[in-house]
Design a protein around this motif. Structure first.
Motif, PDB file in Angstrom:
ATOM      1  N   LEU A 351      22.551  70.147  26.977  1.00 47.90           N
ATOM      2  CA  LEU A 351      22.506  71.588  26.712  1.00 47.90           C
ATOM      3  C   LEU A 351      21.463  71.888  25.629  1.00 47.90           C
ATOM      4  CD1 LEU A 351      23.614  74.430  27.154  1.00 47.90           C
ATOM      5  CD2 LEU A 351      25.433  73.899  25.490  1.00 47.90           C
ATOM      6  N   ALA A 352      21.441  71.056  24.594  1.00 44.23           N
ATOM      7  CA  ALA A 352      20.428  71.229  23.540  1.00 44.23           C
ATOM      8  C   ALA A 352      19.023  71.053  24.105  1.00 44.23           C
ATOM      9  CB  ALA A 352      20.667  70.227  22.415  1.00 44.23           C
ATOM     10  N   PHE A 353      18.868  70.123  25.061  1.00 47.66           N
ATOM     11  CA  PHE A 353      17.565  69.905  25.685  1.00 47.66           C
ATOM     12  C   PHE A 353      17.110  71.136  26.463  1.00 47.66           C
ATOM     13  CE2 PHE A 353      15.243  68.315  29.516  1.00 47.66           C
ATOM     14  CZ  PHE A 353      14.056  67.996  28.873  1.00 47.66           C
ATOM     15  N   PHE A 354      18.026  71.761  27.201  1.00 50.24           N
ATOM     16  CA  PHE A 354      17.662  72.964  27.958  1.00 50.24           C
ATOM     17  C   PHE A 354      17.324  74.126  27.015  1.00 50.24           C
ATOM     18  CE2 PHE A 354      19.815  70.869  31.595  1.00 50.24           C
ATOM     19  CZ  PHE A 354      18.780  70.977  32.512  1.00 50.24           C
ATOM     20  N   ILE A 355      18.041  74.207  25.910  1.00 51.02           N
ATOM     21  CA  ILE A 355      17.691  75.224  24.908  1.00 51.02           C
ATOM     22  C   ILE A 355      16.287  74.949  24.372  1.00 51.02           C
ATOM     23  CG2 ILE A 355      18.257  76.129  22.615  1.00 51.02           C
ATOM     24  CD1 ILE A 355      21.209  75.529  23.262  1.00 51.02           C
ATOM     25  N   ALA A 356      15.990  73.662  24.140  1.00 48.99           N
ATOM     26  CA  ALA A 356      14.654  73.279  23.653  1.00 48.99           C
ATOM     27  C   ALA A 356      13.585  73.636  24.676  1.00 48.99           C
ATOM     28  CB  ALA A 356      14.616  71.782  23.346  1.00 48.99           C
ATOM     29  N   LEU A 357      13.870  73.377  25.960  1.00 52.87           N
ATOM     30  CA  LEU A 357      12.902  73.730  27.007  1.00 52.87           C
ATOM     31  C   LEU A 357      12.628  75.230  27.022  1.00 52.87           C
ATOM     32  CD1 LEU A 357      13.897  71.572  30.122  1.00 52.87           C
ATOM     33  CD2 LEU A 357      11.921  71.291  28.623  1.00 52.87           C
ATOM     34  N   PHE A 358      13.682  76.021  26.823  1.00 54.49           N
ATOM     35  CA  PHE A 358      13.512  77.471  26.787  1.00 54.49           C
ATOM     36  C   PHE A 358      12.579  77.864  25.639  1.00 54.49           C
ATOM     37  CE2 PHE A 358      14.993  81.583  25.053  1.00 54.49           C
ATOM     38  CZ  PHE A 358      14.649  82.397  26.124  1.00 54.49           C
ATOM     39  N   LEU A 362       8.769  79.534  25.706  1.00 56.59           N
ATOM     40  CA  LEU A 362       8.377  80.727  24.954  1.00 56.59           C
ATOM     41  C   LEU A 362       7.162  80.446  24.072  1.00 56.59           C
ATOM     42  CD1 LEU A 362      11.837  82.177  23.788  1.00 56.59           C
ATOM     43  CD2 LEU A 362      10.406  82.943  25.694  1.00 56.59           C
ATOM     44  N   LEU A 363       7.090  79.226  23.533  1.00 63.54           N
ATOM     45  CA  LEU A 363       5.991  78.879  22.626  1.00 63.54           C
ATOM     46  C   LEU A 363       4.688  78.580  23.366  1.00 63.54           C
ATOM     47  CD1 LEU A 363       7.886  76.519  20.132  1.00 63.54           C
ATOM     48  CD2 LEU A 363       7.087  78.846  19.677  1.00 63.54           C
ATOM     49  N   SER A 364       4.773  78.357  24.686  1.00 62.04           N
ATOM     50  CA  SER A 364       3.579  77.924  25.424  1.00 62.04           C
ATOM     51  C   SER A 364       2.471  78.965  25.414  1.00 62.04           C
ATOM     52  CB  SER A 364       3.951  77.573  26.872  1.00 62.04           C
ATOM     53  OG  SER A 364       4.466  78.719  27.547  1.00 62.04           O
ATOM     54  N   ASP A 365       2.833  80.237  25.213  1.00 60.60           N
ATOM     55  CA  ASP A 365       1.818  81.294  25.187  1.00 60.60           C
ATOM     56  C   ASP A 365       1.553  81.809  23.774  1.00 60.60           C
ATOM     57  OD1 ASP A 365       1.326  81.340  27.936  1.00 60.60           O
ATOM     58  OD2 ASP A 365       3.085  82.604  28.302  1.00 60.60           O
ATOM     59  N   VAL A 366       2.108  81.131  22.782  1.00 59.65           N
ATOM     60  CA  VAL A 366       1.915  81.562  21.387  1.00 59.65           C
ATOM     61  C   VAL A 366       0.621  80.949  20.865  1.00 59.65           C
ATOM     62  CG1 VAL A 366       2.871  81.522  19.052  1.00 59.65           C
ATOM     63  CG2 VAL A 366       4.387  81.815  21.028  1.00 59.65           C
ATOM     64  N   GLN A 367      -0.283  81.794  20.386  1.00 66.10           N
ATOM     65  CA  GLN A 367      -1.615  81.323  20.019  1.00 66.10           C
ATOM     66  C   GLN A 367      -1.597  80.370  18.828  1.00 66.10           C
ATOM     67  OE1 GLN A 367      -4.446  81.767  21.771  1.00 66.10           O
ATOM     68  NE2 GLN A 367      -5.340  80.341  20.321  1.00 66.10           N
ATOM     69  N   TRP A 368      -0.727  80.640  17.853  1.00 66.67           N
ATOM     70  CA  TRP A 368      -0.750  79.784  16.659  1.00 66.67           C
ATOM     71  C   TRP A 368      -0.262  78.372  16.972  1.00 66.67           C
ATOM     72  CZ3 TRP A 368       3.434  77.389  14.434  1.00 66.67           C
ATOM     73  CH2 TRP A 368       4.700  77.873  14.736  1.00 66.67           C
ATOM     74  N   ILE A 369       0.563  78.230  18.025  1.00 65.81           N
ATOM     75  CA  ILE A 369       0.965  76.889  18.455  1.00 65.81           C
ATOM     76  C   ILE A 369      -0.244  76.160  19.039  1.00 65.81           C
ATOM     77  CG2 ILE A 369       2.345  75.602  20.126  1.00 65.81           C
ATOM     78  CD1 ILE A 369       4.010  76.566  17.856  1.00 65.81           C
ATOM     79  N   ALA A 370      -1.018  76.864  19.882  1.00 64.34           N
ATOM     80  CA  ALA A 370      -2.242  76.267  20.439  1.00 64.34           C
ATOM     81  C   ALA A 370      -3.220  75.923  19.322  1.00 64.34           C
ATOM     82  CB  ALA A 370      -2.884  77.223  21.443  1.00 64.34           C
ATOM     83  N   ASP A 371      -3.323  76.791  18.321  1.00 62.64           N
ATOM     84  CA  ASP A 371      -4.222  76.513  17.190  1.00 62.64           C
ATOM     85  C   ASP A 371      -3.746  75.294  16.410  1.00 62.64           C
ATOM     86  OD1 ASP A 371      -5.793  78.663  17.839  1.00 62.64           O
ATOM     87  OD2 ASP A 371      -4.837  80.036  16.428  1.00 62.64           O
ATOM     88  N   LEU A 377      -0.880  74.663  25.208  1.00 62.17           N
ATOM     89  CA  LEU A 377       0.372  73.981  25.546  1.00 62.17           C
ATOM     90  C   LEU A 377       0.653  74.198  27.030  1.00 62.17           C
ATOM     91  CD1 LEU A 377       2.752  72.385  24.339  1.00 62.17           C
ATOM     92  CD2 LEU A 377       3.888  74.563  23.924  1.00 62.17           C
ATOM     93  N   ASP A 378       0.165  73.290  27.845  1.00 64.82           N
ATOM     94  CA  ASP A 378       0.274  73.421  29.298  1.00 64.82           C
ATOM     95  C   ASP A 378       1.475  72.602  29.795  1.00 64.82           C
ATOM     96  OD1 ASP A 378      -0.005  73.577  32.005  1.00 64.82           O
ATOM     97  OD2 ASP A 378      -2.119  73.011  32.058  1.00 64.82           O
ATOM     98  N   LEU A 379       2.580  73.281  30.085  1.00 67.22           N
ATOM     99  CA  LEU A 379       3.795  72.583  30.503  1.00 67.22           C
ATOM    100  C   LEU A 379       3.679  72.041  31.926  1.00 67.22           C
ATOM    101  CD1 LEU A 379       6.566  74.935  29.066  1.00 67.22           C
ATOM    102  CD2 LEU A 379       5.494  72.938  28.020  1.00 67.22           C
TER     103      LEU A 379
END
Length: 815
Positions: A351-358, A362-371, A377-379
């Motif tokens: 369950l924690a893993f699925f929460i992490a995937l969620f 959400l973070l995959s399109d966040v620019q500061w994560i890519a920076d 972040l291409d899943l």
């Protein structure tokens, strides 16, 4: 199965705090683990997408100063290629001299047409064969024509929409008003015709999604001395390499010595990214050790999260044992109960893993994560990592459930029902060891994050040898640099907010490979970085002179045929070191003498204090600045970088004036203006982002460690509640009881600190090795880390213990 999930739902709602803490800690750990694994995979798969990469080698040579470099003159390369039968194809690139360059490009010849700043590479047609360009339209044969150009698929869409780009022209707005002029000693066409579109290369490869224009067959074949070309070779097999090198060195030793080349090697493409970057090579490089350390820390974070789960599960043992005992009395076997408890652990972990995937989604399109990661972040393309992480999660969930399952079901029913539950000394020590593991990692990461902060601060405060304050870097088009630089300067100086303007051939501070010359001084041969500047440049940058003088306006006058230069202190010392003691008593003795560049005497008019013209990852190298002016010595490159000194205070008026002038003099050309501080920050972008990752890992590790302490305190309070009540009856104060409960944790923290010192010291030193100039390893940083962890631990223990310390002792002794 239905009863199993009903029991699980009961556990989730009955023990809300423990469950929420476990889910939160595990989810954060899995999120960071996935992010870091994707980043590590990105690094390790650099250049993997290139077909036949195990047969591709970079040609390199060692000069007589013992340093390997990647650049050659064009005829030297062609001689090697012709003499080596094991070569299937050769890729030669010029990279517009010393580094790939972004130039202004437009699809319209009109000055008001839209212009783009794009990467431009110059290559032979063999480059496309060695690296296996995948064509989606047209053909690479266009590179056989002087005006042919290849563009990427994404560039084709940007330039021409969904239409067919093949046969359509592109124009270099970069050369507007400079048509027909040779730049870099090369001739550029006024228009290039798109002859092919190639599929975009992934980000983790040395191949750029650039405009590729041709290097023609006869280009620079007369010049044996200008080393501005680079070469990759596709060999028939890796085994053919040693024989190819040995044969060429045996047959060409005297020839190579004439060019101060002592040795030649072919380095495998697969070893370049994590290898040592050679001189004059601007291709990206990674740090394998630092990448491995980052992944190792991510694994430790998963370990800490699993330890937390075990600790919290055992902390709930006194509460859950009664329920487990009742199930035993009703006929459930130990094996059945243990399977259920392991399944419960597995479900919570998944369950924690699925929460992490969620959250990752959400973070995959966040620019500061890519920076922060340095890439998108291409899943989808990393689905294997997600699949393997799910298997790790299942394994961790089962392993984390086994010990609590056996432990909770191991007590006799009478002990649980009579509430005489107690933890054995062995079990207590096991739990303390687990908490100790968490604390060692946490203290180590706190030390690491503090040193990341100190190193970034150190870099910002290092004396660079020049004054970067109130300096703007403004890039001109090459056409404007050739024909409008004086007008540009005059127009800028019309503003009272602008103090001075100077020009340079290249970026003043950059890790891009730059012009490097071999020169002679009284028969002694050596090398230095060498680029032209306008006469005002050293003074504008506030470069300090040790001996001699600054440049004068007369040095760049059209009628002055005597080239002059000023040398850095390191360059002057390098010259002095080649003579016996007494020959050069002082660096000022060099002033007024000449160095010889390709038999052209260049007078040394001054020596200046060293400046860091490259990032602090690199040791200072000798530097020479010469006055660049039209029709002067070596004037093959226009001064396309202008440096503008503005007045202090609000810079907006000066910036607005610079924008206005650039738009008037270079209509349609993309304006490129930066504060010099931001230019310097880009040099440390990757290190700073990795430092940010370490800081996030540190915060998570500390949080998880405190959660572990939280669970341990819960258990100790249940085990010692009667002892606390007795102490209160005999006069102990709340403060004394809190100190009693804190003292054991603080002692454990001190022990963990001692263990963590060598671990943290080793990790910090490894990270600092990537910098040539680094902060000292201060002892006080370790002490601060200890105080931080001790304070947070004490607050956690006190928060959880305060209720027990203030409770009525009669309520505890009455049981």
């Amino acid at each position: 199965m239905q009863s199993t999930f009903r029991n699980l739902l009961y556990v989730l709602t009955r023990y809300k705090l423990a469950t929420a803490t476990n889910l939160l800690g595990l989810s954060f750990a899995f999120v960071l683990f996935i992010l870091i694994w994707i980043h590590v995979s990105y690094e390790y798969n650099f250049d993997v997408s290139i077909p036949d990469r195990e047969r591709i080698f970079q040609l390199e040579n060692m000069r007589n100063d013992g340093i390997w470099e990647a650049n050659f003159s064009r005829p030297q390369l062609e001689r090697f290629i012709a003499a080596s039968p094991g070569i299937e194809a050769a890729a030669i690139t010029n990279n517009l001299v010393y580094s790939s360059v972004r130039l202004g490009v437009s699809t319209s010849k009109e000055v008001d047409g839209k212009s783009y700043m794009e990467q431009v590479e110059r290559i032979t047609i063999g480059y496309t064969k060695v690296f296996g360009f995948e064509m989606v339209a047209g053909s690479t044969d266009c590179l056989n024509h002087p005006d042919g150009v290849l563009i990427s698929e994404s560039m084709a869409r940007k330039f021409f929409g969904e239409g067919n780009p093949v046969g359509k022209p592109v124009y270099f707005s970069e050369f507007e008003s400079a048509e027909g002029t040779d730049i870099y000693g090369l001739h550029f066409e006024p228009a290039y015709i798109v002859g092919g579109v190639y599929r975009d290369f992934p980000g983790n490869t040395r191949l750029k999604n650039a405009l590729y224009i041709p290097i023609m067959e006869k280009e620079m074949m007369h010049d044996w001395n200008t080393g501005s070309y680079y070469c990759y070779l596709l060999m028939s097999s890796p085994e053919a390499v040693p024989a190819t090198i040995d044969q060429y060195m045996t047959n060409n030793k005297e020839f190579l010595k004439n060019f101060a080349i002592e040795d030649i090697r072919l380095r495998p493409l697969a070893e370049l990214y994590f290898g040592q970057q050679v001189r004059a090579d601007a291709a990206p490089v990674g740090n394998k050790l630092r990448t491995n350390m980052l992944f190792f820390v991510a694994v430790l974070i998963i370990g800490i999260a699993m330890v937390n789960y075990i600790n919290l599960s055992i902390a709930l043992a006194p509460i859950r044992t009664k329920s487990i005992t009742i199930q035993k009395v009703l006929g459930s076997s130990d094996a059945t109960l243990r399977r259920y408890l392991v399944l419960e652990s597995l479900i919570i972990t998944v369950l924690a893993f699925f929460i992490a995937l969620f959250f990752v989604f959400l973070l995959s399109d966040v620019q500061w994560i890519a920076d922060m990661l340095g890439h998108r972040l291409d899943l989808f393309s990393n689905w294997r990592i997600l699949a393997m992480t799910s298997l790790i999660v299942i394994g961790c969930g089962m392993c984390a459930g086994i010990y609590p399952a056996f432990y909770i079901t191991s007590f006799p029913p009478v002990m649980a029902l009579n509430k005489t539950f107690a933890l054995s000394d062995r079990a207590k020590n096991t739990r303390k060891l687990l908490i100790g593991f968490q604390f060692v990692i946490s203290i180590t990461l706190v030390v690491g994050s503090l040193f990341v902060f100190l190193q970034n601060k150190y870099i910002g405060n290092v004396d660079l040898g020049f004054n970067k304050d109130h300096i703007m870097e403004v890039r001109l088009s090459m056409g404007a640099a050739l024909n409008k630089s004086e007008l540009f300067k005059a127009r800028l100086l019309e503003s009272p907010d602008i103090r001075d303007v100077a020009f340079s051939e290249f970026k003043f501070v950059s890790d891009e490979s730059r012009s490097f010359i071999g020169y002679s001084y009284e028969g002694q041969h050596s090398y230095m970085s060498w680029f032209g500047v306008s006469s005002r440049f050293p003074e504008l940058m506030d470069i300090k002179m040790i001996a001699g003088r600054y440049f004068r306006p007369s040095d760049e006058a059209p009628g002055n045929s005597q080239p002059v230069c000023i040398l850095s202190e390191t360059a002057a010392k390098d010259i002095a070191s080649r003579f016996t003691s007494g020959r050069i008593n002082d660096l000022s003795d060099i002033v007024g003498t000449n160095i010889s560049d390709n038999n052209i005497p260049v007078q040394i008019v001054g020596i200046f204090e060293d400046v860091h013209y490259e990032s602090l990852y690199r040791q200072l190298r000798p530097l020479g600045l010469w006055v660049s002016a039209k029709n002067h010595y070596r004037h093959t490159v226009p001064e396309r970088y202008s440096y503008v000194k503005i007045a202090g205070g609000d810079p907006r008026a000066a910036i607005e004036h610079i924008h206005k002038v650039t738009e008037e003099l270079m209509p349609g050309y993309p304006v490129d203006i930066h504060f010099f501080d931001s230019v310097l920050d880009k040099l440390y972008h990757k290190s700073q982002k990795q430092g940010a990752l370490v800081t996030i890992l540190c915060l998570l590790a500390v949080f998880l460690s405190l959660v572990g302490v939280f669970g341990l305190v819960i258990f100790e309070l249940q085990d010692r509640e009667k002892e606390i009540a007795v102490r209160k009856i005999f006069g102990s104060t709340v403060r004394q009881i809190l100190w009693m409960l804190n003292s054991s944790f603080l002692r454990a923290t001190l022990v963990c600190f001692v263990i963590s010192i060598p671990v943290a010291y080793y990790g910090v030193n490894i990270w600092l090795q990537s910098f040539a100039y680094k902060t000292p390893v201060y002892l006080w940083v370790f002490i601060v880390a200890l105080l931080i962890i001790a304070l947070l631990t004490s607050l956690t223990v006190t928060f959880q213990s305060y209720r027990a310390a203030t409770a009525n002792p009669a309520s505890k002794l009455g049981h």
